[in-house]
Design a protein around this motif. Structure first.
Motif, PDB file in Angstrom:
ATOM      1  N   GLN A 258       1.299  -0.781   0.254  1.00 32.63           N
ATOM      2  CA  GLN A 258       0.276  -0.509  -0.178  1.00 32.63           C
ATOM      3  C   GLN A 258       0.740   1.234   0.076  1.00 32.63           C
ATOM      4  OE1 GLN A 258      -3.227  -0.474  -0.385  1.00 32.63           O
ATOM      5  NE2 GLN A 258      -3.708   1.646  -0.440  1.00 32.63           N
ATOM      6  N   VAL A 259       0.364   2.076  -0.329  1.00 35.02           N
ATOM      7  CA  VAL A 259       1.184   3.610  -0.847  1.00 35.02           C
ATOM      8  C   VAL A 259       0.422   4.682  -0.587  1.00 35.02           C
ATOM      9  CG1 VAL A 259       2.396   5.275  -2.394  1.00 35.02           C
ATOM     10  CG2 VAL A 259       2.658   3.066  -2.893  1.00 35.02           C
ATOM     11  N   GLN A 260       0.917   5.647   0.213  1.00 31.11           N
ATOM     12  CA  GLN A 260       0.420   6.750   1.219  1.00 31.11           C
ATOM     13  C   GLN A 260       0.759   7.211   0.471  1.00 31.11           C
ATOM     14  OE1 GLN A 260       1.221   4.229   3.829  1.00 31.11           O
ATOM     15  NE2 GLN A 260      -0.603   3.227   2.567  1.00 31.11           N
ATOM     16  N   LEU A 261       0.083   8.882  -0.096  1.00 29.96           N
ATOM     17  CA  LEU A 261       0.888   9.933  -0.611  1.00 29.96           C
ATOM     18  C   LEU A 261      -0.237  11.526  -0.406  1.00 29.96           C
ATOM     19  CD1 LEU A 261      -0.237   8.810  -4.404  1.00 29.96           C
ATOM     20  CD2 LEU A 261       1.474   9.277  -3.542  1.00 29.96           C
ATOM     21  N   VAL A 262       0.742  11.823   0.402  1.00 33.06           N
ATOM     22  CA  VAL A 262       0.407  13.556   1.423  1.00 33.06           C
ATOM     23  C   VAL A 262       1.230  14.422  -0.130  1.00 33.06           C
ATOM     24  CG1 VAL A 262       1.020  14.416   3.244  1.00 33.06           C
ATOM     25  CG2 VAL A 262       0.945  11.672   3.326  1.00 33.06           C
TER      26      VAL A 262
ATOM     27  N   ALA B 121       5.936  10.303  -0.593  1.00 33.26           N
ATOM     28  CA  ALA B 121       4.819   8.651  -0.541  1.00 33.26           C
ATOM     29  C   ALA B 121       5.250   8.235   0.443  1.00 33.26           C
ATOM     30  CB  ALA B 121       5.437   7.559  -1.906  1.00 33.26           C
ATOM     31  N   SER B 122       4.905   7.036   0.834  1.00 31.54           N
ATOM     32  CA  SER B 122       5.117   6.580   2.244  1.00 31.54           C
ATOM     33  C   SER B 122       4.616   4.783   1.616  1.00 31.54           C
ATOM     34  CB  SER B 122       4.919   6.794   3.472  1.00 31.54           C
ATOM     35  OG  SER B 122       3.648   6.697   3.733  1.00 31.54           O
ATOM     36  N   GLY B 123       5.345   3.808   2.268  1.00 35.51           N
ATOM     37  CA  GLY B 123       4.635   2.761   1.854  1.00 35.51           C
ATOM     38  C   GLY B 123       5.497   1.995   0.689  1.00 35.51           C
ATOM     39  N   THR B 124       5.086   0.657   0.050  1.00 37.16           N
ATOM     40  CA  THR B 124       5.816  -0.127  -0.825  1.00 37.16           C
ATOM     41  C   THR B 124       5.646   0.927  -2.013  1.00 37.16           C
ATOM     42  OG1 THR B 124       4.964  -2.064   0.084  1.00 37.16           O
ATOM     43  CG2 THR B 124       6.414  -2.300  -2.361  1.00 37.16           C
ATOM     44  N   MET B 125       6.677   0.997  -2.526  1.00 39.08           N
ATOM     45  CA  MET B 125       7.335   1.858  -3.817  1.00 39.08           C
ATOM     46  C   MET B 125       8.571   2.511  -4.402  1.00 39.08           C
ATOM     47  SD  MET B 125       5.475   5.219  -4.767  1.00 39.08           S
ATOM     48  CE  MET B 125       5.456   6.018  -6.444  1.00 39.08           C
TER      49      MET B 125
ATOM     50  N   ASN C 264      14.016  10.363  -6.603  1.00 38.75           N
ATOM     51  CA  ASN C 264      14.091   9.322  -6.049  1.00 38.75           C
ATOM     52  C   ASN C 264      14.142   8.655  -4.422  1.00 38.75           C
ATOM     53  OD1 ASN C 264      12.325   8.030  -8.577  1.00 38.75           O
ATOM     54  ND2 ASN C 264      14.299   7.905  -9.100  1.00 38.75           N
ATOM     55  N   ALA C 265      15.263   9.198  -3.796  1.00 35.01           N
ATOM     56  CA  ALA C 265      15.592   9.173  -2.502  1.00 35.01           C
ATOM     57  C   ALA C 265      15.041   9.201  -1.622  1.00 35.01           C
ATOM     58  CB  ALA C 265      17.143   9.570  -2.551  1.00 35.01           C
ATOM     59  N   LYS C 266      14.470  10.515  -1.938  1.00 37.73           N
ATOM     60  CA  LYS C 266      13.499  10.856  -0.809  1.00 37.73           C
ATOM     61  C   LYS C 266      11.500  10.458  -1.043  1.00 37.73           C
ATOM     62  CE  LYS C 266      15.338  15.505  -0.086  1.00 37.73           C
ATOM     63  NZ  LYS C 266      15.838  16.760  -0.184  1.00 37.73           N
ATOM     64  N   ASN C 267      11.621  10.023  -2.466  1.00 35.84           N
ATOM     65  CA  ASN C 267      10.233   9.191  -2.491  1.00 35.84           C
ATOM     66  C   ASN C 267       9.026  11.133  -2.870  1.00 35.84           C
ATOM     67  OD1 ASN C 267      10.666   6.803  -2.607  1.00 35.84           O
ATOM     68  ND2 ASN C 267       9.466   6.218  -0.974  1.00 35.84           N
ATOM     69  N   THR C 268       9.559  11.905  -3.391  1.00 33.96           N
ATOM     70  CA  THR C 268       8.518  12.932  -3.280  1.00 33.96           C
ATOM     71  C   THR C 268       8.877  13.374  -4.696  1.00 33.96           C
ATOM     72  OG1 THR C 268       9.791  13.823  -1.116  1.00 33.96           O
ATOM     73  CG2 THR C 268       8.995  15.000  -2.888  1.00 33.96           C
ATOM     74  N   VAL C 269       7.702  14.162  -4.858  1.00 33.74           N
ATOM     75  CA  VAL C 269       7.286  14.311  -6.995  1.00 33.74           C
ATOM     76  C   VAL C 269       7.127  15.528  -6.276  1.00 33.74           C
ATOM     77  CG1 VAL C 269       5.017  13.113  -6.836  1.00 33.74           C
ATOM     78  CG2 VAL C 269       6.454  14.459  -8.904  1.00 33.74           C
ATOM     79  N   TYR C 270       7.822  16.437  -7.243  1.00 34.41           N
ATOM     80  CA  TYR C 270       7.281  18.051  -7.212  1.00 34.41           C
ATOM     81  C   TYR C 270       6.707  18.340  -8.337  1.00 34.41           C
ATOM     82  CZ  TYR C 270      10.834  17.735  -3.727  1.00 34.41           C
ATOM     83  OH  TYR C 270      12.106  16.960  -3.171  1.00 34.41           O
ATOM     84  N   LEU C 271       6.428  20.102  -8.179  1.00 29.24           N
ATOM     85  CA  LEU C 271       5.556  20.781  -9.089  1.00 29.24           C
ATOM     86  C   LEU C 271       5.438  22.257  -9.413  1.00 29.24           C
ATOM     87  CD1 LEU C 271       3.621  20.040 -11.716  1.00 29.24           C
ATOM     88  CD2 LEU C 271       1.775  21.154 -10.606  1.00 29.24           C
TER      89      LEU C 271
ATOM     90  N   TYR D  11      -2.875   5.108  -6.720  1.00 29.52           N
ATOM     91  CA  TYR D  11      -3.274   5.583  -5.522  1.00 29.52           C
ATOM     92  C   TYR D  11      -2.761   7.529  -5.700  1.00 29.52           C
ATOM     93  CZ  TYR D  11      -0.655   0.448  -4.316  1.00 29.52           C
ATOM     94  OH  TYR D  11      -0.256  -0.387  -4.560  1.00 29.52           O
ATOM     95  N   TRP D  12      -4.062   7.534  -4.550  1.00 29.34           N
ATOM     96  CA  TRP D  12      -4.142   8.722  -4.997  1.00 29.34           C
ATOM     97  C   TRP D  12      -3.741   9.643  -3.674  1.00 29.34           C
ATOM     98  CZ3 TRP D  12      -5.496  11.371  -9.585  1.00 29.34           C
ATOM     99  CH2 TRP D  12      -5.832  10.801 -10.830  1.00 29.34           C
ATOM    100  N   GLY D  13      -3.581  10.829  -3.384  1.00 28.00           N
ATOM    101  CA  GLY D  13      -3.107  11.533  -2.007  1.00 28.00           C
ATOM    102  C   GLY D  13      -4.863  12.241  -2.284  1.00 28.00           C
ATOM    103  N   LYS D  14      -5.464  13.202  -0.866  1.00 32.14           N
ATOM    104  CA  LYS D  14      -5.842  13.797  -0.719  1.00 32.14           C
ATOM    105  C   LYS D  14      -6.250  15.044  -1.032  1.00 32.14           C
ATOM    106  CE  LYS D  14      -6.764  11.974   3.855  1.00 32.14           C
ATOM    107  NZ  LYS D  14      -6.259  11.365   5.249  1.00 32.14           N
ATOM    108  N   GLY D  15      -5.632  15.713  -2.005  1.00 33.97           N
ATOM    109  CA  GLY D  15      -5.467  16.561  -2.730  1.00 33.97           C
ATOM    110  C   GLY D  15      -5.544  18.355  -1.814  1.00 33.97           C
TER     111      GLY D  15
END
Length: 121
Positions: A1-5, A24-28, A73-80, A110-114
């Motif tokens: 499961q992946v959680q996105l914040v 992202a946290s979890g299996t990514m 990828n090292a931080k499991n983070t995506v930016y816009l 998987y989707w974040g809450k927005g």
């Protein structure tokens, strides 16, 4: 499961900039596609930007040249990074992760809450 914040939304004047982040946290996997989608009131959800393994990026037509997606990828983070914002960019922005980038998000699992972005004129 992946959680996105998501974080970084807010109120900005037209012409201004904002940067959204999604962790992202979890299996990514670094091979997972990640992206940003948005939905404005009364409108269909649409692709803002997507990025896949290897770094290839995709953008919705309305944001090309103004928005930039990137990934750590090292931080499991995506930016816009959103520049030259317009009132039409006002929407709830959702982070997503999954198998592939598509215009309506059908490839995302998987989707974040927005996070809400409001651009005033």
């Amino acid at each position: 499961q992946v959680q996105l914040v998501e974080s970084g939304g807010g109120l900005v004047q037209a012409g201004g900039s904002l940067r959204l982040s999604c962790t992202a946290s979890g299996t990514m996997s670094s091979s997972d596609a990640m992206g940003w989608y948005r939905q404005a009131p009364g409108k269909q959800r649409e692709l803002v930007a997507g990025i896949i393994s290897g770094g290839s990026t995709y953008y919705g037509d309305s944001v090309k040249g103004r928005f930039t997606i990137s990934r750590d990828n090292a931080k499991n983070t995506v930016y816009l990074q959103m520049n030259s914002l317009k009132p039409d960019d006002t929407a709830v922005y959702y982070c997503a992760a999954g198998r592939f980038v598509s215009r309506l998000g059908t490839g995302m699992d998987y989707w974040g809450k927005g996070t809400t972005v409001t651009v005033s004129s």
